[in-house]
Structure formats: C-alpha cells, structure tokens
Motif scaffolding. Structure first.
Motif, PDB file in Angstrom:
ATOM      1  N   ASP A 125      17.528 -19.425  38.239  1.00  0.00           N
ATOM      2  CA  ASP A 125      18.775 -20.119  37.754  1.00  0.00           C
ATOM      3  C   ASP A 125      18.812 -21.111  38.075  1.00  0.00           C
ATOM      4  O   ASP A 125      19.952 -21.701  38.782  1.00  0.00           O
ATOM      5  N   VAL A 126      17.725 -22.050  38.342  1.00  0.00           N
ATOM      6  CA  VAL A 126      17.697 -23.316  38.830  1.00  0.00           C
ATOM      7  C   VAL A 126      18.497 -24.243  38.119  1.00  0.00           C
ATOM      8  O   VAL A 126      18.493 -24.055  36.853  1.00  0.00           O
ATOM      9  N   VAL A 127      19.380 -25.321  38.806  1.00  0.00           N
ATOM     10  CA  VAL A 127      20.037 -26.204  37.768  1.00  0.00           C
ATOM     11  C   VAL A 127      19.220 -27.338  37.225  1.00  0.00           C
ATOM     12  O   VAL A 127      19.630 -28.000  36.351  1.00  0.00           O
ATOM     13  N   ALA A 128      17.923 -27.510  37.815  1.00  0.00           N
ATOM     14  CA  ALA A 128      17.097 -28.495  37.383  1.00  0.00           C
ATOM     15  C   ALA A 128      15.687 -28.428  37.884  1.00  0.00           C
ATOM     16  O   ALA A 128      15.687 -27.942  38.995  1.00  0.00           O
ATOM     17  N   VAL A 129      14.830 -28.911  37.088  1.00  0.00           N
ATOM     18  CA  VAL A 129      13.468 -29.125  37.663  1.00  0.00           C
ATOM     19  C   VAL A 129      13.293 -30.669  37.842  1.00  0.00           C
ATOM     20  O   VAL A 129      13.634 -31.575  36.882  1.00  0.00           O
ATOM     21  N   VAL A 130      12.993 -31.093  39.126  1.00  0.00           N
ATOM     22  CA  VAL A 130      13.071 -32.640  39.424  1.00  0.00           C
ATOM     23  C   VAL A 130      11.893 -32.895  40.142  1.00  0.00           C
ATOM     24  O   VAL A 130      11.401 -32.320  41.108  1.00  0.00           O
ATOM     25  N   GLY A 131      11.557 -34.209  39.691  1.00  0.00           N
ATOM     26  CA  GLY A 131      10.648 -34.971  40.329  1.00  0.00           C
ATOM     27  C   GLY A 131       9.262 -34.430  40.568  1.00  0.00           C
ATOM     28  O   GLY A 131       8.645 -34.227  41.270  1.00  0.00           O
ATOM     29  N   SER A 132       8.786 -33.860  39.334  1.00  0.00           N
ATOM     30  CA  SER A 132       7.466 -33.040  39.328  1.00  0.00           C
ATOM     31  C   SER A 132       6.278 -33.707  38.333  1.00  0.00           C
ATOM     32  O   SER A 132       6.469 -34.429  37.802  1.00  0.00           O
ATOM     33  N   TYR A 133       5.142 -32.710  38.520  1.00  0.00           N
ATOM     34  CA  TYR A 133       4.006 -33.106  37.902  1.00  0.00           C
ATOM     35  C   TYR A 133       3.250 -31.841  37.515  1.00  0.00           C
ATOM     36  O   TYR A 133       2.985 -31.072  38.176  1.00  0.00           O
ATOM     37  N   SER A 134       3.085 -32.080  36.016  1.00  0.00           N
ATOM     38  CA  SER A 134       1.930 -31.037  35.464  1.00  0.00           C
ATOM     39  C   SER A 134       1.576 -31.665  34.232  1.00  0.00           C
ATOM     40  O   SER A 134       2.447 -32.332  33.516  1.00  0.00           O
TER      41      SER A 134
END
Length: 434
Positions: free
Chosen positions: A117-126
């Motif tokens: 239940d995270v509120v956002a995925v932030v600053g990521s790379y894939s």
C-alpha cells in the motif's frame, strides 16, 4: 512490448500504442474493500505511527545497467526528512526493491508496492515498463520521476516523469550538432526499438539546417565494433573542410563501440564524438579512464544542469549529512539526480495534501488537478496535464523537454559553450516518428 525484441540497454522502447486504462482491477477493489472493512488503516500511512510509505526500485549487482545510487539516494532523503520533523509531522518510510534487470523482477517489485500500500513509486529505474506498469495501474499507484528509459513512462496516465527521456536527449543533441559538425553518423541498434532513433536526432539536425545523419546499424550484442567504427569514420570524414561527428547510441554497448573506435580512429582525420545520457554518464566516464578515456572531448546531452552547478547544493548537503562515505551515491549520476528531483515533487505534493488523507489516490488527484512543482531551477516548473503538447507524436506525458549540452573536459562533464537549458518541444513536435 508485445511482438518486439527487447534491447538490454538504456535506449527507449518506442511504441505508438495508447496507454493502458487506469481503472482498478477487480483484485485491487477486493483488496481495497478488505482494508476498509478491516482495521480502518488509511492506505499508505502505515497505521498508528502515521508513516507515509513509498518505494524506490532499481537494478543492482547485475551484468547490465545498475543504478544502486537511486535507492541509496532515496534512503538518505528519508533520513534527512525524518530528522527534520517529517512532512506535516508524518515520517517518510522508503521501501527499496531490486528488479535485477529482468521483467519478472520488475513485476515483483510492482506487486510488492501494491501489497504494501505505498502511496507512490518514486525516483526509480527499470527497463521493463510492460511488466511493472500493469500492477501499478491496477492498484492506482503513481509512478513519480522514473528515469525515462521506457516508452510507457511517457504514455501511462499514472506516470509523472520529471525529464524528457531519450526523445528529448536525441532531439537536443541533433540540434546542438547542427551548428558544430560536418557529416554526422549515428550508430544505433539493429532492432525495432533502434529504428526510431534516427527520426529523433534528425528532428534536431534538420531544425538547425543540417542534413540528416547517416544511419548505421550495429548488432546490439556484439563483443567488438571495429568494422562499424571504420565505416562510421569513413562517413564522418567525407567533408574535407568541416569536422564530422560520430554518435554512438548503443546503450550498454556504447563503451564496447568506443573501445573499438579509439583503436580505429588514428587512421582518419580528426572527428568529434557525441552521445546522450543513458549511453554515457559521469560514472561511465570515470570507469573508462576519465581524461585519458575515449569520451574526452565528447558532446553529451543531459536533462539537468551539470553536477558542479550550485542548484545541486541542497542535494549535496543531504548526501553529506546522511550518506557520507556511501560510494553508491554519486552526485554527478543522472539516476541520483532524478531521484532527488522525484522526491522534491513528492514532498511538494504531500505538503499540498497537508493534514488530509495520504493515499495513492490522494497523491494522484493532487498531481492531476493542475498542481505545479518547482525544483529549484533544476527543471522548468512541472505540471502534468492529461494530454501534453507531445501527445500527437506519442509522448502524451512528456512535460519537460529541456536539455543541456555538456562536454567532457579533463574527464569531467561540464557545460558546453552556451550550454544552458534548451527546450526541444517544438523540435519533437516536428519529428517524423512513424
């Protein structure tokens, strides 16, 4: 994407298909209902301790592109925020995930984000947007400040990119080279994804009154490129009166090409090399010899001001205070910089929400309601309309088309002459992307 070969590199996987719908899946609705019927925890706030949960993911310890500095930067940012009272009194908790540079790992990270239940995925790379966007869209989780490596980042309505990805970099590079180069040769992967790269660099070249680049194909998994380097030099040196330019855009294989190029170039008149972030960054320059390496003198387009710019001082202060000695975090790395900017956006959104409910839905609604974010001059003011100016050419979520022209001097990326921010929105609007 379906029916297309994937290239293991930082080259965008272009496609003109529309973004997926963002409606909740039946499974996500059931999960939401169970939360409401259960203990009454506000999704994403972590319950009694009022902690806001987010996630940052990136590959590490693989044989391909690794970005360990991104989750490390996220962790340092959270320490700094929490040490200074949190955001509106709420603590920030960063979950990290390693996608291992494969589609299964990317999907697992996204499913974990949904289950936590995270509120956002932030600053990521894939590199595997096909794998991770479906779970995020199904759970309604916003993807803020991805590295800009997949096409889905510029089409999905749950994506909020902070840079212009490879489209902006190539268009900006073409525009810069138009006034500085004779013949230009582009070396790019012989793949469906690679087929779209010439149109992007040509949009910049032709906007500057230059002829289109020579389009040279190369195998994406070659172990050496002597033949391709020889042909590139032949094409780039055809004009005896103006120095030509060679532009490798081979992602992870760019270093292999440059090694072959360095051994081959002595038999030809002098040429200049140029490329884009994603194929080369400061970390790459450092590991390939710095001032004595193959990139010395190269033009490189980037998304942000160079690392020595004072606008990065707040980020450097956080790194020094919370991650001193952590060699995963290089302030000159574009991934670290993107994570910093993405968390700047998140902080602004959470401050806007204030004492209200913090959830993935609340974050999305705030971003979708005309919210504007300033980033201390590192980007233009950011805002994400449903359809941006570049929707007609397949990049509906691309809102920051600013690039900087940099050059490698004494092993360091520095601003080139007149190397301020240049906007290439109009250039991309005229790109001939089939």
């Amino acid at each position: 994407m379906t029916g297309r070969r994937r290239i293991t590199s930082t080259i965008l996987h272009f496609s003109r298909r529309p973004a997926r719908a963002t409606a909740l899946t039946a499974g996500a609705l059931v999960a939401a209902a169970s939360l409401i019927a259960g203990c009454g925890v506000i999704p994403g706030t972590g319950g009694a301790d009022d902690t806001i949960k987010v996630m940052t993911w990136a590959p590490s310890n693989t044989n391909a592109t690794d970005k360990p500095g991104m989750p490390a930067m996220a962790a340092a940012y959270a320490k700094w925020i929490n040490k200074n009272g949190g955001i509106n009194g709420r603590k920030l908790r960063v979950l990290t995930c390693n996608d291992h540079n494969d589609s299964v790992g990317a999907a697992k990270c996204a499913r974990r984000a949904a289950s936590e239940d995270v509120v956002a995925v932030v600053g990521s790379y894939s590199q595997f947007g096909d794998s991770y966007f479906a779970p995020l869209e199904g759970a309604g989780i916003p993807y803020i400040g991805g590295y800009g490596v997949t096409n889905e980042e510029f089409t999905s309505t749950t994506s909020y990119p902070v840079n212009g990805g490879q489209p902006a970099l190539l268009a900006g590079l073409g525009k810069a080279l138009a006034g500085n180069c004779g013949p230009v040769t582009l070396i790019r992967p012989d793949s469906i994804a690679g087929d779209e790269l010439p149109a992007l660099i040509d949009s910049g070249l032709t906007a500057g009154g230059h002829a289109e680049a020579v389009d040279q194909l190369a195998a994406e998994d070659a172990t050496e490129y002597s033949e391709q380097a020889d042909r590139a030099l032949q094409d780039a040196t055809k004009d005896p009166y103006k120095q030509g330019c060679v532009v490798p855009a081979l992602g992870d294989s760019t270093n292999i090409f440059m090694d072959s190029f360095r051994r081959t170039r002595d038999g030809y008149p002098k040429v200049r090399t140029a490329t884009v972030l994603g194929s080369v960054d400061q970390t790459t320059i450092n590991t390939t010899g710095g001032a004595s390496g193959p990139y010395e003198g190269s033009y490189i387009t980037g998304w942000y001001p160079v690392a020595s710019d004072s606008r990065w001082n707040p980020m450097k202060k956080v790194i020094n205070e919370e991650a001193f000695g952590d060699n995963r975090i290089d302030p000159a790395d574009a991934g670290v910089q993107t994570t910093w900017i993405a968390y700047t956006v998140l902080k602004a959104v959470l401050e806007k929400i204030g004492d209200g409910e913090v959830s993935a839905r609340a974050v999305r609604q705030t971003l979708d309601d005309g919210f504007k974010v300033t980033t201390g001059g590192l980007t233009p003011t950011l805002q994400w309309p449903y359809q941006g100016r570049l929707a007609a050419v397949g990049f509906s979520r691309l809102v920051n088309a600013d690039v900087t022209l940099q050059v490698v001097k004494q092993g360091q990326l520095v601003s080139a002459k007149n190397g301020g921010l240049v906007n290439v929105t109009k250039t991309l609007e005229n790109a001939n992307i089939d």
